[in-house]
Design a protein around this motif. Sequence first.
Motif, PDB file in Angstrom:
ATOM      1  N   GLU A   1      12.732  33.401 -27.111  1.00 15.94           N
ATOM      2  CA  GLU A   1      12.997  33.309 -25.672  1.00 15.94           C
ATOM      3  C   GLU A   1      14.337  33.953 -25.316  1.00 15.94           C
ATOM      4  OE1 GLU A   1      13.408  29.900 -22.161  1.00 15.94           O
ATOM      5  OE2 GLU A   1      12.805  29.334 -24.191  1.00 15.94           O
ATOM      6  N   LYS A   2      15.350  33.698 -26.151  1.00 20.79           N
ATOM      7  CA  LYS A   2      16.681  34.255 -25.865  1.00 20.79           C
ATOM      8  C   LYS A   2      16.712  35.754 -26.112  1.00 20.79           C
ATOM      9  CE  LYS A   2      21.494  32.933 -26.248  1.00 20.79           C
ATOM     10  NZ  LYS A   2      22.453  31.969 -26.830  1.00 20.79           N
ATOM     11  N   LEU A   3      16.067  36.201 -27.187  1.00 15.75           N
ATOM     12  CA  LEU A   3      16.027  37.634 -27.476  1.00 15.75           C
ATOM     13  C   LEU A   3      15.276  38.383 -26.386  1.00 15.75           C
ATOM     14  CD1 LEU A   3      16.578  40.066 -29.255  1.00 15.75           C
ATOM     15  CD2 LEU A   3      14.594  39.448 -30.641  1.00 15.75           C
ATOM     16  N   ASN A   4      14.158  37.833 -25.934  1.00 14.91           N
ATOM     17  CA  ASN A   4      13.374  38.476 -24.864  1.00 14.91           C
ATOM     18  C   ASN A   4      14.160  38.524 -23.555  1.00 14.91           C
ATOM     19  OD1 ASN A   4      11.215  38.886 -26.587  1.00 14.91           O
ATOM     20  ND2 ASN A   4      10.177  37.006 -25.996  1.00 14.91           N
ATOM     21  N   LYS A   5      14.967  37.495 -23.318  1.00 18.38           N
ATOM     22  CA  LYS A   5      15.794  37.476 -22.107  1.00 18.38           C
ATOM     23  C   LYS A   5      16.837  38.588 -22.173  1.00 18.38           C
ATOM     24  CE  LYS A   5      18.849  34.508 -19.356  1.00 18.38           C
ATOM     25  NZ  LYS A   5      19.524  33.186 -19.270  1.00 18.38           N
ATOM     26  N   TYR A   6      17.418  38.783 -23.335  1.00 15.02           N
ATOM     27  CA  TYR A   6      18.399  39.863 -23.498  1.00 15.02           C
ATOM     28  C   TYR A   6      17.739  41.220 -23.275  1.00 15.02           C
ATOM     29  CZ  TYR A   6      21.840  42.981 -25.556  1.00 15.02           C
ATOM     30  OH  TYR A   6      22.723  44.013 -25.755  1.00 15.02           O
ATOM     31  N   LEU A   7      16.542  41.399 -23.821  1.00 15.36           N
ATOM     32  CA  LEU A   7      15.822  42.669 -23.657  1.00 15.36           C
ATOM     33  C   LEU A   7      15.449  42.900 -22.191  1.00 15.36           C
ATOM     34  CD1 LEU A   7      13.526  42.465 -26.805  1.00 15.36           C
ATOM     35  CD2 LEU A   7      15.415  44.064 -26.446  1.00 15.36           C
ATOM     36  N   ALA A   8      15.089  41.826 -21.497  1.00  8.39           N
ATOM     37  CA  ALA A   8      14.749  41.958 -20.073  1.00  8.39           C
ATOM     38  C   ALA A   8      15.975  42.409 -19.271  1.00  8.39           C
ATOM     39  CB  ALA A   8      14.215  40.634 -19.535  1.00  8.39           C
ATOM     40  N   ASP A   9      17.144  41.895 -19.640  1.00  8.34           N
ATOM     41  CA  ASP A   9      18.379  42.314 -18.965  1.00  8.34           C
ATOM     42  C   ASP A   9      18.661  43.791 -19.237  1.00  8.34           C
ATOM     43  OD1 ASP A   9      20.955  41.727 -17.560  1.00  8.34           O
ATOM     44  OD2 ASP A   9      21.776  42.276 -19.505  1.00  8.34           O
ATOM     45  N   LEU A  10      18.407  44.229 -20.465  1.00  7.23           N
ATOM     46  CA  LEU A  10      18.581  45.650 -20.790  1.00  7.23           C
ATOM     47  C   LEU A  10      17.622  46.511 -19.972  1.00  7.23           C
ATOM     48  CD1 LEU A  10      19.090  46.180 -24.638  1.00  7.23           C
ATOM     49  CD2 LEU A  10      20.734  46.479 -22.795  1.00  7.23           C
ATOM     50  N   GLU A  11      16.386  46.052 -19.836  1.00  2.00           N
ATOM     51  CA  GLU A  11      15.396  46.797 -19.049  1.00  2.00           C
ATOM     52  C   GLU A  11      15.882  47.003 -17.617  1.00  2.00           C
ATOM     53  OE1 GLU A  11      11.097  45.645 -21.085  1.00  2.00           O
ATOM     54  OE2 GLU A  11      11.920  44.400 -19.486  1.00  2.00           O
ATOM     55  N   SER A  12      16.462  45.941 -17.038  1.00  2.00           N
ATOM     56  CA  SER A  12      16.926  46.032 -15.651  1.00  2.00           C
ATOM     57  C   SER A  12      18.052  47.047 -15.495  1.00  2.00           C
ATOM     58  CB  SER A  12      17.384  44.656 -15.156  1.00  2.00           C
ATOM     59  OG  SER A  12      18.549  44.236 -15.854  1.00  2.00           O
ATOM     60  N   ARG A  13      18.801  47.295 -16.577  1.00  2.67           N
ATOM     61  CA  ARG A  13      19.927  48.228 -16.503  1.00  2.67           C
ATOM     62  C   ARG A  13      19.576  49.635 -16.986  1.00  2.67           C
ATOM     63  NH1 ARG A  13      25.155  45.375 -18.986  1.00  2.67           N
ATOM     64  NH2 ARG A  13      23.769  44.104 -20.275  1.00  2.67           N
ATOM     65  N   VAL A  14      18.482  49.744 -17.719  1.00  2.00           N
ATOM     66  CA  VAL A  14      18.092  51.048 -18.256  1.00  2.00           C
ATOM     67  C   VAL A  14      16.970  51.689 -17.450  1.00  2.00           C
ATOM     68  CG1 VAL A  14      17.071  52.212 -20.259  1.00  2.00           C
ATOM     69  CG2 VAL A  14      18.838  50.495 -20.600  1.00  2.00           C
ATOM     70  N   ASN A  15      15.997  50.868 -17.043  1.00  2.00           N
ATOM     71  CA  ASN A  15      14.822  51.413 -16.367  1.00  2.00           C
ATOM     72  C   ASN A  15      15.159  52.007 -14.999  1.00  2.00           C
ATOM     73  OD1 ASN A  15      13.440  50.486 -18.567  1.00  2.00           O
ATOM     74  ND2 ASN A  15      12.239  48.957 -17.481  1.00  2.00           N
ATOM     75  N   ILE A  16      14.522  53.108 -14.694  1.00  2.00           N
ATOM     76  CA  ILE A  16      14.654  53.752 -13.379  1.00  2.00           C
ATOM     77  C   ILE A  16      13.243  54.010 -12.854  1.00  2.00           C
ATOM     78  CG2 ILE A  16      15.418  55.802 -12.137  1.00  2.00           C
ATOM     79  CD1 ILE A  16      17.623  56.134 -14.196  1.00  2.00           C
ATOM     80  N   ALA A  17      12.963  53.518 -11.660  1.00  2.00           N
ATOM     81  CA  ALA A  17      11.647  53.730 -11.063  1.00  2.00           C
ATOM     82  C   ALA A  17      11.536  55.169 -10.569  1.00  2.00           C
ATOM     83  CB  ALA A  17      11.422  52.764  -9.903  1.00  2.00           C
ATOM     84  N   PRO A  18      10.399  55.809 -10.773  1.00  2.28           N
ATOM     85  CA  PRO A  18      10.234  57.179 -10.270  1.00  2.28           C
ATOM     86  C   PRO A  18      10.198  57.193  -8.743  1.00  2.28           C
ATOM     87  CG  PRO A  18       8.150  56.343 -11.094  1.00  2.28           C
ATOM     88  CD  PRO A  18       9.182  55.315 -11.447  1.00  2.28           C
ATOM     89  N   LYS A  19      10.723  58.246  -8.151  1.00  2.00           N
ATOM     90  CA  LYS A  19      10.714  58.391  -6.689  1.00  2.00           C
ATOM     91  C   LYS A  19      10.110  59.747  -6.334  1.00  2.00           C
ATOM     92  CE  LYS A  19      14.773  55.505  -5.756  1.00  2.00           C
ATOM     93  NZ  LYS A  19      16.141  55.464  -5.162  1.00  2.00           N
ATOM     94  N   ASP A  20       9.174  59.709  -5.393  1.00  2.00           N
ATOM     95  CA  ASP A  20       8.536  60.947  -4.961  1.00  2.00           C
ATOM     96  C   ASP A  20       9.487  61.782  -4.113  1.00  2.00           C
ATOM     97  OD1 ASP A  20       6.159  60.314  -6.207  1.00  2.00           O
ATOM     98  OD2 ASP A  20       5.392  59.225  -4.471  1.00  2.00           O
TER      99      ASP A  20
END
Length: 337
Positions: free
Chosen positions: A169-188
């Motif tokens: 649970e804690k490791l997945n929470k850390y990964l989710a935080d990384l996703e929020s800072r790394v992921n970029i949604a595509p824009k048309d």
Amino acid sequence: HAYSITETFDKDKKKFKFLESKKPRLFSWHGSFVILLLLPIMLAGLVSYFYQTHNEGKIYSGVNTFGVDVGGKTKEEAGKIIDSKIAGYKLNIEGENQKFEATYSDLGISYDREKILAAAYNYGRDESVFTNFFNRAKRFFSQYEVSLGSKNFSFQKHNVNLVYVVKEEKLNKYLADLESRVNIAPKDSQITTSGASMQVVPAVFGRKLKTAELKNSILVASTSFESAPLKIQTDVSSPTILDEKTRELAEKADKVTSKNVTLSYQGKTYVPTKATLVSWITFTRANDSSPWQMVIDSVKMGPYFDSMGKEINIYSIPKKIRVENETKEIITQEGKD
């Protein structure tokens, strides 16, 4: 025939040849071979004995854990080293122009300190006599290197496996935080207007963290106590509408708004400027996967025609009614749109 005493003795000597005295040989080739065979074993046994005696109550030399040689240390001394290493350990994670640090606590990883110490101490002690002897000898000689020409040879040190527990649970929470800072949604790609001009806003390609791969890499790196930074891997997300299609539509809209438009009413003529025509345009789409469409927006046209109405005095006339005795309605002025 008469024989002399000397001749008689010589004949007897030949008959009883086995009585001749022989010089004793200290070593035969058989004995030398056995000694040469046993000498290394005896030497290794002697080294192992003194090695065992010298390390009584201590972890044998050549034993590593958490990247540290804990050989020659007591379990208590090794425990302090482990505690210090765990407390100071940070896993470095690097992405595109991004750097992150994570402690074992951040990752939800905890180590079974006592099991690790027990495994380090028991190495060379908890197997058969021959195996213990062989392991101790290897670890002893791992302290030294033998050079033959340009090459060096040595026994590898023994690395104690790290016994750990992962709080998912804690490791997945850390990964989710990384996703929020790394992921970029595509824009048309889009079209914006400013006065009489139209600009194409470039499309943005998205980026998505390969979370499963990173999770495996984190577990491998942290449980082997690696210090090299982990490289973040990502997938590219393409936008639906790219710049080329949007540019084509912008050019089409520019041609439409560049044409002369003349409006006439009761002898008066009105010619809206290009900026006015551009302001009437809206770019819309049915859904996120469909292309942009150019639409003339009647709501945006409203202010212009309201100003025209004021200039040619076209006003609406309200209808007026007078009520008498609360029942009779009398029209005092007819209305007109």
